[in-house]
Design a protein around this motif. Structure first.
Motif, short mmCIF file in Angstrom:
data_model
loop_
_atom_site.label_atom_id
_atom_site.label_comp_id
_atom_site.label_asym_id
_atom_site.label_seq_id
_atom_site.Cartn_x
_atom_site.Cartn_y
_atom_site.Cartn_z
N ARG A 230 43.06 54.48 36.06
CA ARG A 230 41.96 54.73 35.55
C ARG A 230 40.85 54.19 35.60
NH1 ARG A 230 45.04 59.18 31.93
NH2 ARG A 230 46.75 57.68 31.82
N ALA A 231 41.03 53.33 34.81
CA ALA A 231 40.10 52.49 34.32
C ALA A 231 39.43 52.15 35.48
CB ALA A 231 40.04 51.58 33.42
N LEU A 232 39.83 51.52 37.00
CA LEU A 232 39.08 51.39 37.33
C LEU A 232 38.28 52.74 38.52
CD1 LEU A 232 41.86 49.21 39.87
CD2 LEU A 232 39.10 48.95 39.01
N ARG A 233 39.40 53.65 38.24
CA ARG A 233 38.33 54.88 38.85
C ARG A 233 37.08 55.07 38.05
NH1 ARG A 233 41.29 59.86 37.60
NH2 ARG A 233 40.54 60.07 35.95
N GLU A 234 37.18 54.88 37.13
CA GLU A 234 35.81 55.34 35.76
C GLU A 234 34.60 54.09 36.27
OE1 GLU A 234 35.62 58.54 34.51
OE2 GLU A 234 37.66 58.95 34.88
N ASP A 235 35.00 52.82 35.95
CA ASP A 235 34.05 51.86 36.12
C ASP A 235 34.56 50.38 37.04
OD1 ASP A 235 32.53 50.36 36.51
OD2 ASP A 235 31.10 51.08 34.17
N GLU A 236 34.27 50.41 38.78
CA GLU A 236 35.05 49.09 38.65
C GLU A 236 34.62 48.32 38.25
OE1 GLU A 236 36.30 50.10 42.67
OE2 GLU A 236 36.46 48.13 43.37
N ILE A 237 33.37 48.35 38.48
CA ILE A 237 32.60 46.77 37.55
C ILE A 237 33.72 46.39 36.17
CG2 ILE A 237 30.26 45.25 37.30
CD1 ILE A 237 29.08 47.11 39.40
N ALA A 238 33.37 47.53 35.44
CA ALA A 238 33.12 46.83 34.30
C ALA A 238 35.25 46.61 34.07
CB ALA A 238 33.28 48.42 33.46
N THR A 239 35.80 47.75 34.56
CA THR A 239 37.20 47.42 34.56
C THR A 239 37.96 45.66 35.30
OG1 THR A 239 37.11 49.68 34.89
CG2 THR A 239 40.12 47.92 35.25
N ALA A 240 37.18 45.32 36.47
CA ALA A 240 37.54 43.68 37.16
C ALA A 240 36.96 43.00 35.88
CB ALA A 240 36.50 43.82 38.61
N SER A 241 36.21 43.56 34.66
CA SER A 241 35.50 42.36 34.40
C SER A 241 36.43 41.92 33.09
CB SER A 241 33.92 42.28 33.55
OG SER A 241 33.75 43.70 32.71
N VAL A 242 37.44 43.09 32.57
CA VAL A 242 38.11 42.48 32.02
C VAL A 242 39.50 42.31 32.70
CG1 VAL A 242 37.16 43.79 30.12
CG2 VAL A 242 38.84 44.98 31.51
N GLY A 243 39.87 41.57 33.89
CA GLY A 243 40.28 41.07 34.76
C GLY A 243 41.90 41.93 35.01
N VAL A 244 40.97 43.11 35.45
CA VAL A 244 42.14 43.84 36.14
C VAL A 244 41.92 44.37 37.53
CG1 VAL A 244 42.88 46.37 37.17
CG2 VAL A 244 42.47 46.07 34.77
N ASP A 245 42.23 43.03 38.40
CA ASP A 245 41.55 43.15 40.27
C ASP A 245 42.05 44.24 40.78
OD1 ASP A 245 41.68 42.25 42.92
OD2 ASP A 245 43.32 41.09 42.94
N PRO A 246 40.68 45.00 40.90
CA PRO A 246 40.77 46.07 42.16
C PRO A 246 41.00 46.44 43.11
CG PRO A 246 38.16 45.39 41.18
CD PRO A 246 39.42 44.12 41.35
N THR A 247 41.26 45.27 43.71
CA THR A 247 41.85 45.71 45.53
C THR A 247 43.19 45.74 45.25
OG1 THR A 247 40.23 44.36 46.09
CG2 THR A 247 41.71 44.51 47.46
N ARG A 248 43.94 44.75 44.00
CA ARG A 248 45.90 44.86 43.90
C ARG A 248 46.11 45.89 44.10
NH1 ARG A 248 48.17 41.20 40.34
NH2 ARG A 248 49.37 42.55 39.27
N TYR A 249 45.36 46.69 43.19
CA TYR A 249 45.83 47.88 42.14
C TYR A 249 45.55 49.29 42.72
CZ TYR A 249 46.71 46.03 37.22
OH TYR A 249 47.41 45.77 36.57
N LYS A 250 44.15 48.94 43.77
CA LYS A 250 44.28 50.19 44.77
C LYS A 250 45.19 50.31 45.94
CE LYS A 250 39.44 49.73 44.90
NZ LYS A 250 38.10 49.59 45.37
#
Lengths: 410, 295
Positions: A230-250
């Motif tokens: 859900r964090a990725l949904r709200e702001d992908e760049i901000a979430t990626a910057s705290v170490g969540v890999d967007p591609t993997r999660y999506k």
């Protein structure tokens, strides 16, 4: 308050509530008993066959809506070809179930045999749908932007068209063409001997699948994984910057959604008293759109919303079918041949969806749930260590291990 | 065999130029709003119906020139109107609303899809699901020539519009930064409307040309062509106008070439595979430039 009293307080509150493990086992047993009871009591509970069909179909649609909710609601990626994955699951399950049924050599559909057939069919359907999900999702979810929408749309349409337009009569050459001919083209797949797909999925399996899907969706939503999504949904760049890999999660969430759709397809293919053939026309874009309506109407991201949406949409679809049997409606249709009730329903749904997006984009429930999840504190038995007032580096600035003086100079 | 390939190439170019006309609408809207306009394929379908009614009303076969030109212009006019209406109803209200609410990203996609389903089923209700043939206005070889020439002259006109006029400059400004363009005194909502109108007019032209060649109109015709056109836009580089033209031509030629092989039914599978390949290898498309996203 000292740390120790804090710990004691937490421990007493834990003791007041029943043992969580025991509770969990009891709930599981109760649910299991309920589904087994439904398997044998469903006929007396709901004597009308049409209504039975409706209930079972609604539950399958709940599974479809819950799985779509993972990618559309929680991950905020727009997938509009869910019918394609349901279709893949249905075809796979029909083939697997048909062949196992044939190998078992028992003509009757026995409840005990369903424990051999259904797990295999579900696993195969979920697995194949997951593989297709990975193939479709990986290239499109790697990118930012809404490529997933068009890729899934194209995928579902092509899946249906390839099966529907396959040449079935006469000589066909090549392994692909032979396989497509085996699937039966427009007429659909009706088992290895063309006498119908064995219908092993009774109330036990379908209620069971719905219950398991609800539990999984619920656990996913409130897990750390769901929060990251859900964090990725709200702001992908901000979430990626705290170490969540967007591609993997999506991609993971898309594969989960595809698997769920595949399992729902398995249920659809072998539903008791249902359609004994799997036909490409069951998986048109209209079905994908219905699935989207279920999720969006109920509230994207909400598990309760997906359930309510799934049930509601199924009932309206079936209601239209019932309406068409009335004489007055048939007379009206004879007078106005262009009056297609299903098209009318789609027009109404689309208008409602557009209006909803403009006025209340979060849907009926938003992200809320009917049952409020009690915030539960995880209590560790060791008292928490107090934070040091000063960090090590601040305490002795001459220390060479400090972060600023760093080892890089060495 | 060589003759066959040459023939397929010519048909492919004609087909491709029509797909390119539709692809332009996708790419122009995407360039400015970063939105896949799902309703575009239905505007294409509506354009085909309007052209059909226009051509039949104006005499059809008896007066090929008047009916052809008049019907096409009629279809283009009403499709432009429809495109503007779609934008006003489904997209404009979302634009003015502030961000910050959950799921703002998929709301425009839902309305776009809703609009597409709405138009498609409305067509089903109004015109019934039956297939209708276009009147044969010209012999088939001449039709191909007309298609090719009109498609290309329109594309050149579009290049002129985008690069040499004030409105084109405004469109390009919007595609770079909507907020900055607004601050420079551009009426953004008007420019967006004109973009939708241009795209829809082109789609209607493409629709009439497509039907003159293929001669069938039905409510769900937009889905397949829409997907092909969008893939063309992505292959060329979405948001890039010459890219959409190139992509359209490529898709057209690929399609006709597959018809020469044994797998003629798998044309759309190939198109789809091409899309996946482009997304994997060069997501910005053939002519697109990679841009760095700033926060």
């Amino acid at each position: 308050m000292s740390p120790s009293t804090l710990g004691d307080g937490a421990r007493t509150s834990r003791a007041a509530s029943p043992n969580p493990l025991l509770r969990r086992i009891l709930v599981t047993l109760a649910l299991l008993g309920a589904v087994v009871g439904l398997e044998f009591g469903f006929d007396t509970l709901v004597p009308d066959v049409a209504l039975q069909q409706l209930v079972l179909f609604a539950l399958v649609n709940v599974v479809v809506a819950l799985s779509l909710n993972v990618i559309n609601g929680m991950a905020g990626q727009f997938s509009i070809g869910h019918a394609g994955f349901v279709g893949i699951g249905a075809y796979t399950a029909a083939i697997v179930a048909g062949h196992i049924h044939k190998a078992l050599g028992v003509d009757d559909i026995l409840f005990s045999n369903s424990f051999i057939v259904m797990p295999a069919a579900i696993l195969a359907a979920g697995g194949v749908a997951a593989i297709f999900g990975l193939v479709v999702g990986l290239p499109s979810l790697r990118l930012r932007g809404d490529y997933l929408a068009i890729v899934t749309l194209g995928f579902a349409e092509i899946f249906r068209l390839v099966i529907a337009t396959a040449q079935t009569g006469g000589d066909v050459e090549g392994p692909i063409a032979k396989f497509l001919a085996y699937l039966g083209g427009q007429n659909g797949y009706a088992g290895p001997d063309r006498n119908g797909v064995p219908q092993y999925a009774g109330p036990f399996w379908i209620f069971g699948a719905a219950v398991v899907a609800v539990i999984i969706a619920w656990r996913l939503k409130f897990s750390g994984w769901g929060r990251a999504l859900r964090a990725l949904r709200e702001d992908e760049i901000a979430t990626a910057s705290v170490g969540v890999d967007p591609t993997r999660y999506k991609v993971t969430s898309f594969v989960i959604a595809a698997t769920g759709a595949g399992v729902a397809g398995a249920m659809l293919a072998s539903m008791r008293n249902g359609n004994p053939t799997v036909q490409p026309d069951q998986f048109t874009f209209a079905y994908s759109f219905d699935a989207i309506t279920m999720v969006i109407l109920g509230g994207s991201g909400s598990v309760s919303g997906a359930i309510v949406g799934g049930v509601f949409v199924t009932f309206t679809v079936k209601m239209i079918e019932q309406l068409q049997r009335f004489e007055s409606v048939q007379a009206l249709q004879a007078a106005y041949p262009s009056l297609d009730l299903n098209a009318l329903r789609m027009v109404v749904y689309a208008s409602v969806l557009i209006g909803l997006m403009i006025l209340r984009p979060e849907g009926i429930f938003g992200e809320r749930e009917i049952i409020r999840r009690k915030p539960r504190q995880r209590v560790s038995h060791a008292p928490p260590e107090p934070l040091p007032a000063r960090t090590e580096a601040e305490a002795n600035p001459e220390s060479e291990t400090g972060p600023l003086t760093g080892k890089a100079e060495k | 065999m060589a003759m066959k390939i040459l023939n397929a190439l010519i048909t492919g170019l004609a087909q491709g130029s029509m797909i390119a006309l539709v692809a332009l609408g996708y790419t122009m809207v995407y360039g400015i709003l970063k939105l896949i306009n799902f309703a575009h394929s239905e505007v294409f379908m509506m354009g085909a119906f309007l052209g059909f009614f226009g051509i039949t009303a104006l005499g059809g076969k008896d007066a090929p020139l008047v009916a052809g030109v008049g019907g096409t212009l009629l279809a283009m006019f009403f499709a432009g109107l429809l495109g503007m209406l779609v934008e006003r109803i489904a997209y404009a209200p979302l634009r003015t609303r502030g961000k910050g609410k959950a799921n703002t990203r998929i709301t425009p996609l839902v309305t776009a899809l809703g609009m597409s389903v709405l138009l498609q089923n409305l067509a089903q209700l109004l015109f019934t699901a039956q297939y209708r043939g276009y009147p044969q206005l010209l012999p088939i070889e001449d039709t191909r020539k007309v298609i090719f020439i009109s498609a290309f002259s329109v594309m050149i006109a579009l290049q002129f519009l985008v690069h040499k006029t004030w409105m084109g400059k405004a469109m390009r400004a919007l595609s770079v930064n909507i907020e900055a363009a607004r601050l420079m005194g551009i009426r953004t909502s008007r420019v967006i409307s004109i973009t939708f109108i241009t795209g829809s007019v082109l789609a209607a032209l493409g629709a009439v040309l497509y039907c003159l060649d293929q001669s069938q109109v039905y409510p769900t015709m937009g889905v397949v062509i829409g997907t092909r056109a969008f893939v063309a836009a992505v292959i060329g580089g979405i948001g890039n106008i010459p890219g959409a033209m190139l992509g359209g031509l490529l898709i057209g030629i690929i399609g006709e070439m597959t018809k020469l092989t044994a797998y003629s039914g798998l044309q759309d599978v190939l198109v789809f595979t091409a899309l996946i390949a482009v997304l994997l290898v060069k997501p910005t498309g053939l002519l697109g430039k990679a841009s760095i996203e700033k926060v």
